[in-house]
Scaffold this motif. Structure first.
Motif, short mmCIF file in Angstrom:
data_model
loop_
_atom_site.label_atom_id
_atom_site.label_comp_id
_atom_site.label_asym_id
_atom_site.label_seq_id
_atom_site.Cartn_x
_atom_site.Cartn_y
_atom_site.Cartn_z
N VAL A 230 7.01 -4.43 12.40
CA VAL A 230 7.75 -5.54 11.78
C VAL A 230 7.11 -5.90 10.44
O VAL A 230 7.81 -6.12 9.44
CB VAL A 230 7.78 -6.76 12.72
N GLY A 231 5.79 -5.92 10.40
CA GLY A 231 5.09 -6.21 9.15
C GLY A 231 5.34 -5.15 8.10
O GLY A 231 5.53 -5.46 6.92
N PHE A 266 10.05 -13.36 10.94
CA PHE A 266 10.30 -12.35 9.92
C PHE A 266 10.50 -13.00 8.56
O PHE A 266 9.99 -12.51 7.54
CB PHE A 266 11.54 -11.53 10.30
N ARG A 267 11.22 -14.11 8.51
CA ARG A 267 11.40 -14.82 7.23
C ARG A 267 10.06 -15.18 6.61
O ARG A 267 9.82 -14.98 5.41
CB ARG A 267 12.23 -16.08 7.44
N ALA A 268 9.16 -15.72 7.44
CA ALA A 268 7.85 -16.12 6.93
C ALA A 268 7.04 -14.92 6.45
O ALA A 268 6.31 -15.01 5.45
CB ALA A 268 7.09 -16.88 8.02
N LEU A 269 7.15 -13.79 7.16
CA LEU A 269 6.44 -12.58 6.73
C LEU A 269 6.92 -12.13 5.36
O LEU A 269 6.11 -11.78 4.48
CB LEU A 269 6.66 -11.45 7.74
N VAL A 270 8.22 -12.11 5.17
CA VAL A 270 8.77 -11.69 3.88
C VAL A 270 8.32 -12.63 2.77
O VAL A 270 7.89 -12.20 1.70
CB VAL A 270 10.31 -11.62 3.95
N ARG A 286 10.60 -18.85 -2.79
CA ARG A 286 11.03 -19.22 -1.46
C ARG A 286 11.98 -18.18 -0.90
O ARG A 286 12.77 -17.58 -1.63
CB ARG A 286 11.74 -20.58 -1.45
N VAL A 287 11.92 -17.98 0.40
CA VAL A 287 12.83 -17.08 1.10
C VAL A 287 13.51 -17.88 2.20
O VAL A 287 12.85 -18.53 3.00
CB VAL A 287 12.09 -15.87 1.71
#
Length: 310
Positions: A230-231, A266-270, A286-287
């Motif tokens: 995922v990372g 996943f949002r936070a990782l991106v 920001r994402v």
């Protein structure tokens, strides 16, 4: 001629005065909808055609869905089309998977069928207008809207205008690795070779995690192997996003599609990796992940195209 698949919105109402017409043109499929001025989808129609046939097959599919649009008397119709488009001429120039669409005059055909002005744009680019008028980009003059999943692409609003140069594409084929794998376009190392669902499934299979996994399942799966994958997927997505940020200082990236399955993790990782990869200055990056249904993204963008042209 068979009737097109047709459905009404949850409230069952017609679009009413000020309706917006929206059409999505894909290889082998045409989707149409009437939306309210607030971006609520009221009615839909769907038709299919043989992508390997001639232009007559596309004509027939458009005719099937045009009745819905004409009945709603929309202010205009926006078209979100796959492939290479010529917005000025209202043409679909070419779609690799659909010879029937090569040089197809979609704007002229729809104007004759619906009796309303028609504007055409690339579907990945036009979705930024959906976010601008109806989503997280409201009130902003610059930001990016990103398709993730089976299809990868970026639409950019810059200083209030959609970046859509003649012959421009959606970014999926920007080179992110000079020695990378061969892409469907024939070049090596395109962004889409490492940041789409196809890559994710192939990598999961190679790691023994199964060949039919989803991003959501991988995020929820126990174990370090799934977490690392995922990372890695997030990092691959950022390869393209960081370039876009460096060039246009978008500040905000709105993710659509598969990213929604990955949830907040996943949002936070991106966002974390994107902030680490771009140079400082300007507003913090920001994402956000759009809450719009996947099937509505292109239609909302097409409706936004109508509003942007008024």
């Amino acid at each position: 001629m068979p009737s097109p698949a047709r459905a009404s919105g949850d409230d069952g109402g017609a679009a009413g005065p000020g309706a917006l017409g929206a059409v999505e043109v894909l290889p082998g499929r045409v989707r149409a909808a009437l939306l309210s001025g607030a971006g609520v989808v009221r009615e839909r129609a769907d038709a299919v055609f043989d992508p390997a046939a001639g232009a007559g097959a596309v004509d027939a599919a458009l005719a099937e869905v045009a009745g819905l649009l004409a009945a709603g008397a929309p202010l205009g119709v926006g078209v979100a089309a796959a492939g290479v488009v010529d917005p000025g001429a209202g043409l679909v120039v070419e779609v690799n998977e659909a010879p029937a669409l090569r040089g197809y005059p979609v704007a002229r055909r729809l104007e004759a069928l619906v009796g309303a002005p028609v504007r055409v744009e690339h579907r990945a680019r036009v979705q930024v207008l959906g976010d601008r008028w109806f989503g997280p980009g409201r009130g902003r003059r610059s930001f990016a809207s990103v398709s993730t999943g089976e299809v990868l692409g970026v639409g950019i609003l810059y200083a209030g205008e959609v970046l859509a140069p003649p012959g421009g594409r959606s970014g999926a084929h920007m080179t992110v690795s000079a020695s990378g794998r061969r892409c469907t376009c024939g070049r090596r190392g395109c962004w889409k070779t490492v940041a789409t669902t196809r890559w994710l499934r192939e990598r999961a299979r190679a790691l023994g995690l199964g060949g039919d996994v989803t991003l959501g399942a991988l995020v929820a799966a126990p174990g370090e192997e799934a977490a690392r994958l995922v990372g890695e997927y997030a990092e691959n997505l950022v390869l393209g996003l960081a370039t876009v940020q460096q060039l246009f200082a978008c500040g905000l990236f709105v993710l659509h599609g598969e990213a929604r399955e990955g949830g907040e993790r996943f949002r936070a990782l991106v966002e974390e990796r994107l902030r680490a990869d771009v140079l400082g200055g300007g507003e913090p990056v920001r994402v956000v992940v759009s809450e719009a249904a996947v099937d509505d993204v292109a239609l909302l963008g097409a409706a936004g195209l109508v509003l942007s042209g008024r």
